[in-house]
Design an enzyme around this catalytic site. Structure first.
Site, PDB file in Angstrom:
ATOM      1  N   CYS A 112      -4.132   0.753  -2.631  1.00  0.00           N
ATOM      2  CA  CYS A 112      -3.951  -0.506  -1.888  1.00  0.00           C
ATOM      3  C   CYS A 112      -2.892  -1.394  -2.544  1.00  0.00           C
ATOM      4  O   CYS A 112      -2.637  -1.309  -3.756  1.00  0.00           O
ATOM      5  CB  CYS A 112      -5.254  -1.286  -1.844  1.00  0.00           C
ATOM      6  SG  CYS A 112      -6.570  -0.514  -0.917  1.00  0.00           S
TER       7      CYS A 112
ATOM      8  N   ASN B 122       0.844  -1.198   0.000  1.00  0.00           N
ATOM      9  CA  ASN B 122       0.000   0.000   0.000  1.00  0.00           C
ATOM     10  C   ASN B 122       0.876   1.243   0.000  1.00  0.00           C
ATOM     11  O   ASN B 122       1.933   1.289   0.632  1.00  0.00           O
ATOM     12  CB  ASN B 122      -1.018   0.003   1.146  1.00  0.00           C
ATOM     13  CG  ASN B 122      -0.438  -0.207   2.514  1.00  0.00           C
ATOM     14  OD1 ASN B 122       0.593  -0.863   2.673  1.00  0.00           O
ATOM     15  ND2 ASN B 122      -1.078   0.332   3.528  1.00  0.00           N
TER      16      ASN B 122
ATOM     17  N   GLU C  20      -3.012  -4.507  -3.325  1.00  0.00           N
ATOM     18  CA  GLU C  20      -3.519  -5.388  -4.381  1.00  0.00           C
ATOM     19  C   GLU C  20      -3.502  -4.686  -5.729  1.00  0.00           C
ATOM     20  O   GLU C  20      -3.103  -5.246  -6.753  1.00  0.00           O
ATOM     21  CB  GLU C  20      -4.960  -5.829  -4.075  1.00  0.00           C
ATOM     22  CG  GLU C  20      -5.113  -6.671  -2.830  1.00  0.00           C
ATOM     23  CD  GLU C  20      -5.386  -5.855  -1.576  1.00  0.00           C
ATOM     24  OE1 GLU C  20      -4.820  -4.748  -1.436  1.00  0.00           O
ATOM     25  OE2 GLU C  20      -6.146  -6.346  -0.728  1.00  0.00           O
TER      26      GLU C  20
HETATM   27  N1  THU Z   1      -5.265  -1.539   2.376  1.00  0.00           N
HETATM   28  C1  THU Z   1      -4.668  -2.332   1.433  1.00  0.00           C
HETATM   29  O1  THU Z   1      -3.591  -2.014   0.922  1.00  0.00           O
HETATM   30  N2  THU Z   1      -5.291  -3.482   1.083  1.00  0.00           N
HETATM   31  C2  THU Z   1      -6.400  -3.975   1.699  1.00  0.00           C
HETATM   32  O2  THU Z   1      -6.851  -5.072   1.358  1.00  0.00           O
HETATM   33  C3  THU Z   1      -7.068  -3.208   2.762  1.00  0.00           C
HETATM   34  C4  THU Z   1      -6.549  -1.833   2.974  1.00  0.00           C
HETATM   35  C5  THU Z   1      -4.553  -0.347   2.818  1.00  0.00           C
HETATM   36  C6  THU Z   1      -5.098   0.976   2.392  1.00  0.00           C
HETATM   37  C7  THU Z   1      -4.560   1.882   3.478  1.00  0.00           C
HETATM   38  O3  THU Z   1      -3.237   2.250   3.142  1.00  0.00           O
HETATM   39  C8  THU Z   1      -4.499   1.004   4.706  1.00  0.00           C
HETATM   40  O4  THU Z   1      -4.526  -0.325   4.237  1.00  0.00           O
HETATM   41  C9  THU Z   1      -5.623   1.225   5.695  1.00  0.00           C
HETATM   42  O5  THU Z   1      -6.852   1.161   5.067  1.00  0.00           O
END
Ligand code: THU
Length: 130
Positions: free
Chosen positions: A54, A43, A56
């Site tokens: 995110c 992220n 993913e």
């Molecule tokens: N986040 C992800 O990278 N993937 C997920 O599946 C859930 C949330 C990140 C976004 C943000 O940087 C942090 O987690 C909190 O939401």
């Protein structure tokens, strides 16, 4: 499963690069292409919050921009006891590029769950509606 282990290890490694100074919630993802190559992401947060991407989506966009098409599985690693599923935006993107793949959720303690995208994202909107 052994084939999941290497993807989880790659996601765990990518998590080390997370830029998450605002949430302190570090996420790593790893995507296996049908070519056999693995693409990772973490992220990447921003001071404006809303521009955060995110793990993913970072992994998927890296793979797509390298010319990959077709994917077998994606792994997501966080530190939490309750394993972290992809957010709604990521589910839409995973569906678009990966379809009904297994989503491997894991944490740093070695807990693992596998969920198929069709269970995580029932009745998706996709190109079949256009
Ligand atoms: N986040 C992800 O990278 N993937 C997920 O599946 C859930 C949330 C990140 C976004 C943000 O940087 C942090 O987690 C909190 O939401």
């Amino acid at each position: 499963m052994v084939e999941h282990d290497s993807l989880i290890a790659a996601a765990k490694q990518a998590r080390e690069n997370a830029h998450a100074p605002y949430s302190n919630f570090r996420v790593g993802a790893a995507l296996r292409a049908t070519s056999g190559r693995v693409y990772t992401g973490c992220n990447v947060e921003n001071s404006t919050y809303g521009l955060t991407v995110c793990a993913e989506r970072v992994a998927i966009f890296k793979a797509i921009s390298e010319g990959e098409r077709g994917f077998d599985a994606i792994a997501v690693v966080t530190h939490t006891d309750v394993l972290t599923p992809p957010c709604g935006a990521c589910r839409q993107i995973i569906w678009e590029f990966c379809g009904d793949v297994p989503v491997i959720l894991a944490n740093l303690k070695g807990q693992v769950e596998v969920h198929r995208m069709s269970k995580l994202f029932p009745k998706p909107f996709d190109s079949s509606f256009l």
